[in-house]
Scaffold this motif. Structure first.
Motif, PDB file in Angstrom:
ATOM      1  N   TRP A   1      41.889  28.450  -5.057  1.00  0.00           N
ATOM      2  CA  TRP A   1      42.841  27.341  -5.135  1.00  0.00           C
ATOM      3  C   TRP A   1      42.021  26.055  -5.083  1.00  0.00           C
TER       4      TRP A   1
ATOM      5  N   PHE B   1      49.337  20.715   0.349  1.00  0.00           N
ATOM      6  CA  PHE B   1      49.399  22.086  -0.176  1.00  0.00           C
ATOM      7  C   PHE B   1      49.322  23.063   0.991  1.00  0.00           C
TER       8      PHE B   1
ATOM      9  N   VAL C   1      46.743  13.797  -7.822  1.00  0.00           N
ATOM     10  CA  VAL C   1      45.936  14.972  -7.483  1.00  0.00           C
ATOM     11  C   VAL C   1      46.073  15.973  -8.621  1.00  0.00           C
TER      12      VAL C   1
ATOM     13  N   GLY D   1      41.635  21.523  -5.987  1.00  0.00           N
ATOM     14  CA  GLY D   1      42.262  20.247  -6.314  1.00  0.00           C
ATOM     15  C   GLY D   1      41.230  19.143  -6.343  1.00  0.00           C
TER      16      GLY D   1
ATOM     17  N   SER E   1      45.576  19.809  -9.531  1.00  0.00           N
ATOM     18  CA  SER E   1      45.381  21.031  -8.756  1.00  0.00           C
ATOM     19  C   SER E   1      45.565  22.261  -9.630  1.00  0.00           C
TER      20      SER E   1
END
Ligand code: GLA
Length: 702
Positions: A216, A152, A264, A218, A266
């Motif tokens: 943000w 990312f 993952v 994850g 996220s």
């Protein structure tokens, strides 16, 4: 449609209700990251890569970075081809959209290795799942030495803070925050399980709080060795890569074989950490937890470990079962010590037959006894382990992880079975299946008390694939058992909270959060845990840790009511009055548990930042709030009244506070706030009652 490919701009845009993630095709042919954040209201405004200047000697922002060419970022893939070439050149081939799933196909320019990057968009949850699949179409093996699930990027900035969960045995999932500075920050596990030291989760924020600001985040669905790398260089976008740990890893991908990375999960929240947690919590209940029990309430269990340790027998367990039933317990669990020659942690692991001295008539009389008392029966097992002093080890010394010419170092006097072996996998599956088929067991606490070291597998040419196959086999075993015995609740434990992650959560109904059940210490562990795991899966026991009389009884219970409650105290030492209080508090928990376990959590005050730990839980239908407030020792001893603003209520509705019999509008409770008076003596018996106090309020919409 959550996924759009804009032909004119050559970008893919993946949208949820509130967020967007985008990447596109650069004129160089490379697939590069474009955007991750809040959904942009005018679709035409999503950026493309026309102005992105690529240097031939400096490659950054690749959606799937590899070891090869001029890549400067942490690679998602490093391989060694059969001729010794270690450079990968990935060429984009095509894409495929099916409902909410986007697949991007790549192949190596020369070698016949293909890579597919998957994106599954969960629109209504504002979350996305990513993973990568490799396929070997050549006639020769390809050696994979590094395989991550995703990379990312966030715009270059100096204001980011990293939030992650760190810890150790008895102090797991502690909230940690630090600025992201230039260089690399590594979070990882190398111990063959998720680990107590770090949890596979990250959150990066721009000065966010519980309710405000961009976050943000994850988390990785993997219970073995994993690694998260944050990578910051001057002026470049910050890279975050997640996946399997490349440490000691080597996987020989045979011709026609494929390998898929862990997933993952996220997301992005523009309303702080509270919204992040709420999205993850809801998704976990509705999409990750085993379907059979995801929506069921977790029962109040009693576990006799702290009362009787290894000294279990039919008689003393029945005596505890009497007391447990009397106070309202719903599952009675016998922990370690019921099997083999298990009188301490030095022997018996691996011999999963009932100890005839302790239970001469087998487990059935105790199970039946619990049933007549209205309780289910549960059992502790640790089937991945063996003591050198056991029948199993004398029969199969080759089953443990080991290297020839090296010691077999024990941890807690035990060695680890190599679950990557098919014969060990079959043994573990058969053992547990047999136990569950022969006995009316409704609960299993599956423990795993030591980390991996001396990770040898002498019979296998590709020994280091053990790190991957072990976990895949573990998942297959749990999956098979859960499918066959779907009415059994499974708890994942690893010397406390050493195996807590969303990979395990696909099969485990709940987690043992920590062996530390001191109600003060627990608040910090539970706060971190709640950041990215649902309170329903967070097992919290009332025990005598920290000293039975060091804390008021109500305080101990209220701390355990913040998740799914259990009792681990030695009830034999409880007076009549203690048992009565416990009974009343368990009864109170039963009244609030739907709201706690299935509702939305608001962390109103953090124990890491204040002398209070206050959680509000809002029921799924929004008609009830439960406020659990713990007050810890504080220097300002004159201060005793706290004003706390509630969240998630309706401004115009009226709410009744059951404990004080007051009525207020939602508007008042959210804007003015509710006064919590800590001057009342809640439990004068406890010597520290002045310092440790608690209140539980039930707030019902009228
Ligand atoms: C681990 C667990 C404990 C208990 C013991 C039994 O330490 O975390 O809860 O089950 O094993 O040996």
């Amino acid at each position: 449609m959550p996924i759009t490919y804009d032909e004119s701009k050559k970008i893919w845009v993946l949208e949820t209700n509130d967020t967007a993630y985008s990447f596109g095709i650069h004129q160089s042919g490379k697939i590069k990251h474009c955007y991750w954040g809040k959904k942009i209201s005018r679709f035409d405004d999503y950026p493309d890569l026309k102005s992105y200047r690529e240097n031939p000697w400096w490659d950054w922002n690749d959606e799937i970075p590899v070891r090869g060419g001029a890549n400067q970022t942490e690679p998602c893939l490093q391989v060694v081809y059969a001729d010794g070439v270690r450079d990968v050149t990935l060429n984009y081939q095509d894409y495929h959209i099916q409902d909410n799933l986007l697949s991007i196909h790549f192949t190596d320019e020369y070698y016949r290795l293909s890579l597919t990057s998957f994106y599954k968009v969960h629109e209504s949850y504002d979350l996305m799942e990513r993973s990568i699949q490799l396929e070997n179409h050549s006639d020769l093996p390809i050696t994979i030495v590094n395989f991550k699930s995703a990379s990312f990027y966030l715009p270059a900035s100096d204001v980011y803070t990293l939030t992650h969960l760190t810890g150790m045995w008895a102090h797991e999932t502690r909230l940690t925050k630090e600025p992201i500075t230039e260089g690399k920050k590594i979070l990882e596990s190398r111990v063959g399980r998720t680990s107590h030291f770090h949890n596979p989760f990250f959150a990066v924020d721009e000065k966010a709080t519980e309710d405000h600001g961009n976050v943000w985040f994850g988390q990785l669905a993997w219970s073995g060795n994993w690694k998260i790398a944050l990578n910051k260089k001057p002026y470049e976008q910050i890279q975050i890569s997640l996946g399997l740990n490349e440490w000691d890893f080597e996987y020989s991908l045979q011709p026609s074989a494929s390998l898929t990375s862990p997933v993952v999960l996220s997301g992005f929240s523009s309303n702080g950490f509270g919204e992040m947690s709420s999205r993850l919590h809801r998704f976990q209940i509705e999409q990750i937890l085993p379907k059979s029990n995801a929506h069921q309430l977790r029962k109040v269990l009693y576990n006799s470990w702290e009362a009787t340790a290894f000294n279990v027998n039919e008689e003393n367990q029945k005596a505890l079962a009497d007391k447990a039933a009397e106070i309202g317990v719903e599952i009675f669990v016998v922990d370690d010590g019921w099997f083999g020659e298990r009188s301490s942690d030095r022997s018996g692991l691996g011999d999963w037959h009932v100890n005839a001295q302790k239970f001469p008539r087998g487990l059935k009389p105790l199970i039946d006894y619990c049933k007549t008392k209205g309780m289910d029966f549960g059992l502790w097992i640790e089937p991945e382990m063996v003591n050198p002093d056991s029948q199993l080890y004398s029969q199969h010394p080759e089953w443990v992880l080991h290297f020839p010419n090296r010691p077999r170092t024990t941890g807690r006097n035990q060695l680890m079975l190599n679950l990557a072996r098919e014969d060990v996998k079959a043994f573990v599956l058969d053992t547990v299946d047999h136990l569950l088929s022969e006995n009316d067991i409704r609960f299993i606490k599956w423990d795993m008390n030591r980390p991996v070291f001396e990770a040898g597998w002498p019979e296998e040419a590709n020994q280091q694939k053990m790190w991957f196959d072990y976990i895949e086999n573990l998942y297959t075993i749990w999956d098979t058992l859960k499918t066959k015995h779907h009415d059994v609740i499974f708890e994942s434990c690893a010397g406390g909270g050493g195996r807590v992650d969303i990979g395990m959560m696909r099969y485990a109904d709940q987690f043992w959060t920590s062996d530390n059940t001191d109600p003060y210490d627990r608040q910090f562990i539970q706060e971190g845990f709640s950041l990215c795991y649902n309170p329903k899966v967070m097992m919290c026991w009332v025990t005598d840790w920290g000293g039975k009389n060091s804390y008021p009884m109500t305080y101990r219970f209220h701390a355990a009511m913040m998740g799914s409650m259990g009792i681990g105290a030695d009830l034999a030492g409880y007076s009549k009055e203690d048992l009565q209080t416990a009974k009343e508090l368990i009864n109170q928990y039963k009244q609030i548990r739907n709201t706690v376990q299935n509702g939305r959590l608001y962390r109103l005050m953090s124990p890491s930042q204040t002398s209070f730990s206050i959680n509000q839980y809002l029921s799924p239908d929004s008609t009830e709030s439960v406020l659990i407030c713990l007050k810890n020792p504080m220097p300002l001893s004159m201060f005793q009244v706290l004003r706390i603003k509630l969240k998630g209520l309706e401004e115009k509705s009226l709410y009744h506070i059951s404990q004080t019999d007051q009525i207020f509008s939602g508007s008042f409770l959210m804007n003015h706030g509710l006064d919590l008076d800590f001057r009342q003596e809640l439990d004068v018996k406890a010597k520290d009652a002045n310092h440790f106090k608690s209140q539980l309020l039930i707030i019902k919409k009228k």
